[in-house]
Motif scaffolding. Structure first.
Motif, PDB file in Angstrom:
ATOM      1  N   LEU A 162      -5.835  10.572  -0.498  1.00  0.00           N
ATOM      2  CA  LEU A 162      -5.673  10.095  -1.872  1.00  0.00           C
ATOM      3  C   LEU A 162      -6.609   8.919  -2.160  1.00  0.00           C
ATOM      4  O   LEU A 162      -7.208   8.834  -3.245  1.00  0.00           O
ATOM      5  CB  LEU A 162      -4.215   9.689  -2.113  1.00  0.00           C
ATOM      6  N   CYS A 163      -6.744   8.008  -1.187  1.00  0.00           N
ATOM      7  CA  CYS A 163      -7.653   6.873  -1.374  1.00  0.00           C
ATOM      8  C   CYS A 163      -9.107   7.334  -1.477  1.00  0.00           C
ATOM      9  O   CYS A 163      -9.871   6.813  -2.302  1.00  0.00           O
ATOM     10  CB  CYS A 163      -7.489   5.884  -0.222  1.00  0.00           C
ATOM     11  N   PHE A 164      -9.512   8.306  -0.664  1.00  0.00           N
ATOM     12  CA  PHE A 164     -10.860   8.852  -0.773  1.00  0.00           C
ATOM     13  C   PHE A 164     -11.075   9.483  -2.146  1.00  0.00           C
ATOM     14  O   PHE A 164     -12.126   9.302  -2.784  1.00  0.00           O
ATOM     15  CB  PHE A 164     -11.096   9.903   0.319  1.00  0.00           C
ATOM     16  N   PHE A 165     -10.090  10.233  -2.623  1.00  0.00           N
ATOM     17  CA  PHE A 165     -10.200  10.871  -3.936  1.00  0.00           C
ATOM     18  C   PHE A 165     -10.360   9.824  -5.045  1.00  0.00           C
ATOM     19  O   PHE A 165     -11.206   9.968  -5.941  1.00  0.00           O
ATOM     20  CB  PHE A 165      -8.966  11.741  -4.198  1.00  0.00           C
ATOM     21  N   LEU A 166      -9.558   8.770  -5.002  1.00  0.00           N
ATOM     22  CA  LEU A 166      -9.654   7.725  -6.020  1.00  0.00           C
ATOM     23  C   LEU A 166     -10.992   7.001  -5.941  1.00  0.00           C
ATOM     24  O   LEU A 166     -11.580   6.646  -6.974  1.00  0.00           O
ATOM     25  CB  LEU A 166      -8.511   6.738  -5.854  1.00  0.00           C
ATOM     26  N   ALA A 167     -11.480   6.773  -4.703  1.00  0.00           N
ATOM     27  CA  ALA A 167     -12.785   6.123  -4.556  1.00  0.00           C
ATOM     28  C   ALA A 167     -13.894   6.960  -5.182  1.00  0.00           C
ATOM     29  O   ALA A 167     -14.763   6.440  -5.898  1.00  0.00           O
ATOM     30  CB  ALA A 167     -13.072   5.868  -3.082  1.00  0.00           C
ATOM     31  N   VAL A 168     -13.861   8.266  -4.945  1.00  0.00           N
ATOM     32  CA  VAL A 168     -14.875   9.153  -5.527  1.00  0.00           C
ATOM     33  C   VAL A 168     -14.732   9.205  -7.043  1.00  0.00           C
ATOM     34  O   VAL A 168     -15.733   9.143  -7.788  1.00  0.00           O
ATOM     35  CB  VAL A 168     -14.753  10.564  -4.915  1.00  0.00           C
ATOM     36  N   ALA A 169     -13.492   9.286  -7.538  1.00  0.00           N
ATOM     37  CA  ALA A 169     -13.271   9.350  -8.980  1.00  0.00           C
ATOM     38  C   ALA A 169     -13.756   8.084  -9.668  1.00  0.00           C
ATOM     39  O   ALA A 169     -14.443   8.148 -10.710  1.00  0.00           O
ATOM     40  CB  ALA A 169     -11.788   9.581  -9.274  1.00  0.00           C
ATOM     41  N   PHE A 170     -13.438   6.920  -9.105  1.00  0.00           N
ATOM     42  CA  PHE A 170     -13.883   5.659  -9.703  1.00  0.00           C
ATOM     43  C   PHE A 170     -15.401   5.535  -9.636  1.00  0.00           C
ATOM     44  O   PHE A 170     -16.030   4.976 -10.543  1.00  0.00           O
ATOM     45  CB  PHE A 170     -13.230   4.478  -9.003  1.00  0.00           C
ATOM     46  N   TYR A 212     -17.736   5.072 -12.835  1.00  0.00           N
ATOM     47  CA  TYR A 212     -18.585   3.876 -12.877  1.00  0.00           C
ATOM     48  C   TYR A 212     -20.052   4.237 -13.110  1.00  0.00           C
ATOM     49  O   TYR A 212     -20.783   3.510 -13.805  1.00  0.00           O
ATOM     50  CB  TYR A 212     -18.415   3.105 -11.566  1.00  0.00           C
ATOM     51  N   LEU A 213     -20.499   5.349 -12.524  1.00  0.00           N
ATOM     52  CA  LEU A 213     -21.898   5.752 -12.691  1.00  0.00           C
ATOM     53  C   LEU A 213     -22.148   6.435 -14.024  1.00  0.00           C
ATOM     54  O   LEU A 213     -23.202   6.240 -14.647  1.00  0.00           O
ATOM     55  CB  LEU A 213     -22.306   6.686 -11.541  1.00  0.00           C
ATOM     56  N   VAL A 214     -21.184   7.252 -14.477  1.00  0.00           N
ATOM     57  CA  VAL A 214     -21.376   8.008 -15.724  1.00  0.00           C
ATOM     58  C   VAL A 214     -21.193   7.111 -16.938  1.00  0.00           C
ATOM     59  O   VAL A 214     -21.958   7.170 -17.911  1.00  0.00           O
ATOM     60  CB  VAL A 214     -20.384   9.201 -15.783  1.00  0.00           C
ATOM     61  N   LYS A 215     -20.192   6.280 -16.909  1.00  0.00           N
ATOM     62  CA  LYS A 215     -19.892   5.431 -18.059  1.00  0.00           C
ATOM     63  C   LYS A 215     -19.679   3.995 -17.591  1.00  0.00           C
ATOM     64  O   LYS A 215     -18.545   3.505 -17.525  1.00  0.00           O
ATOM     65  CB  LYS A 215     -18.648   5.950 -18.784  1.00  0.00           C
ATOM     66  N   PRO A 216     -20.746   3.306 -17.244  1.00  0.00           N
ATOM     67  CA  PRO A 216     -20.588   1.929 -16.751  1.00  0.00           C
ATOM     68  C   PRO A 216     -20.079   1.005 -17.850  1.00  0.00           C
ATOM     69  O   PRO A 216     -20.311   1.232 -19.039  1.00  0.00           O
ATOM     70  CB  PRO A 216     -21.998   1.554 -16.294  1.00  0.00           C
TER      71      PRO A 216
END
Length: 350
Positions: free
Chosen positions: A316-324, A328-332
């Protein structure tokens, strides 16, 4: 306004106030601690910081989960439920009458196959289902002072309804001791008996501090209604480890308790002959009885929950890290941008 002496009333009142003693205040003395003025760490949760924390948790938790699952999978278990199998066919519809009839032989012989190589020590457990040892009245039905000291042998307060029998106090008293598990198991392999070591199966702290070396059973299981196993009258309670194990009550209605240890290896496809004495009455409350032979690992017995829990949290933590990271990259978003404040986003409605 002046008085007869020419002095003003205000000056006299001021001098009176100055001479009055100060009253003690109940307010606490000022300190930076109570006023929350001490230096404090107030981290700003920037996107990079949050992503790094989630990634670090995932890196730590996932390997631990994999290691725990691998250790659990190495544990070999033989699980055999015998409460139904060990009832004669002609007594299937009268199980309670069968178990309460002392004239019927309760011996039951079964053969168990070893699925994988089992390295010693092999732990022998009995498992009970639907047995609520955590019931309040059951847990309270004991007297710890009586168990510790011979001088308190007549102390039976709190042991209702198993306090006395035939007018004499019971040692040990109470429902927990009275309902002591009394099924027995013996094992043989290739016509050779397997020794079950029943020493040190209880907690050392219980043997040393909760059960006295000078306390001996007395008047136990002598009432008209017998609950479970009898005790050796020549041994002190500190040496009767089956009782000590049983009296450490379980928190859940399904539990395992250690019966003993087999201290030799068992080879794959070995046939173990088990002779059971099916004495314990679980039929009156629809309980189940199971014999378990198990090896162990660094995490104990077979338990997949710990590994699955670590993998779930780490994943779950890996998933949230990837999602964030994607967000962050698409809509900084600029840190501390006042345009995102509600009164700036909708000034007319403020």
């Amino acid at each position: 306004m002046q008085n007869a002496n020419g002095s003003t009333a205000g000056s006299s009142s001021a001098s009176g106030e100055a001479s009055a003693p100060l009253r003690n205040s109940k307010r606490p003395k000022y300190s930076r601690f109570t006023q929350q003025e001490l230096p404090a760490c107030k981290p700003i949760l920037t996107p990079r910081w949050v992503i790094s924390v989630f990634t670090l948790i995932g890196i730590i938790f996932v390997p631990i989960g994999l290691a725990a699952l691998a250790a659990s999978n190495k544990v070999v278990e033989i699980v055999y439920r015998y409460d139904d199998d060990c009832v004669p066919p002609n007594m299937v519809n009268m199980k309670v009458a069968y178990i309460q009839n002392d004239t019927i032989d309760k011996t039951c012989t079964k053969t168990l196959k070893v699925p994988k190589h089992m390295s010693q020590p092999i732990y022998v457990y009995y498992q009970l289902d639907n047995f609520y040892q955590n019931h309040r009245r059951y847990v309270k039905s004991r007297n710890d002072a009586q168990l510790r000291k011979a001088s308190e042998a007549n102390e039976t307060s709190g042991c209702d309804p198993e306090r006395t029998a035939n007018g004499a106090p019971i040692v040990p008293c109470g429902l927990i001791a009275w309902s002591l598990f009394n099924d027995t198991y013996s094992f043989a392999i290739r016509n050779r008996n397997l020794t079950v070591n029943k020493k040190d199966i209880s907690w050392k702290s219980d043997r040393d501090h909760k059960f006295g070396k000078d306390v001996y059973p007395r008047n136990f299981q002598n009432s008209t209604l017998r609950g479970g196993a009898k005790l050796n009258l020549t041994k002190p309670l500190s040496e009767q480890e089956d009782l000590i194990v049983w009296m450490r009550t379980a928190a859940l209605p399904t539990f395992r308790k250690l019966y003993g240890r087999i201290e030799q290896d068992l080879v794959i496809n070995d046939a173990i002959t088990v002779q059971l004495q099916n004495n314990y009455n679980t039929y009156s409350f629809s309980g189940k009885k199971t014999l378990v032979l198990s090896t162990s690992s660094w995490i104990g017995g077979k338990n997949d929950f710990l590994g699955i829990a670590y993998l779930t949290v780490g994943g779950l933590c890996f998933f949230l890290a990837v999602a964030f990271t994607i967000v962050y990259l698409v809509k900084p978003r600029k840190l501390g941008d006042p345009s995102y404040l509600s009164w700036n986003r909708n000034p007319a409605g403020h």
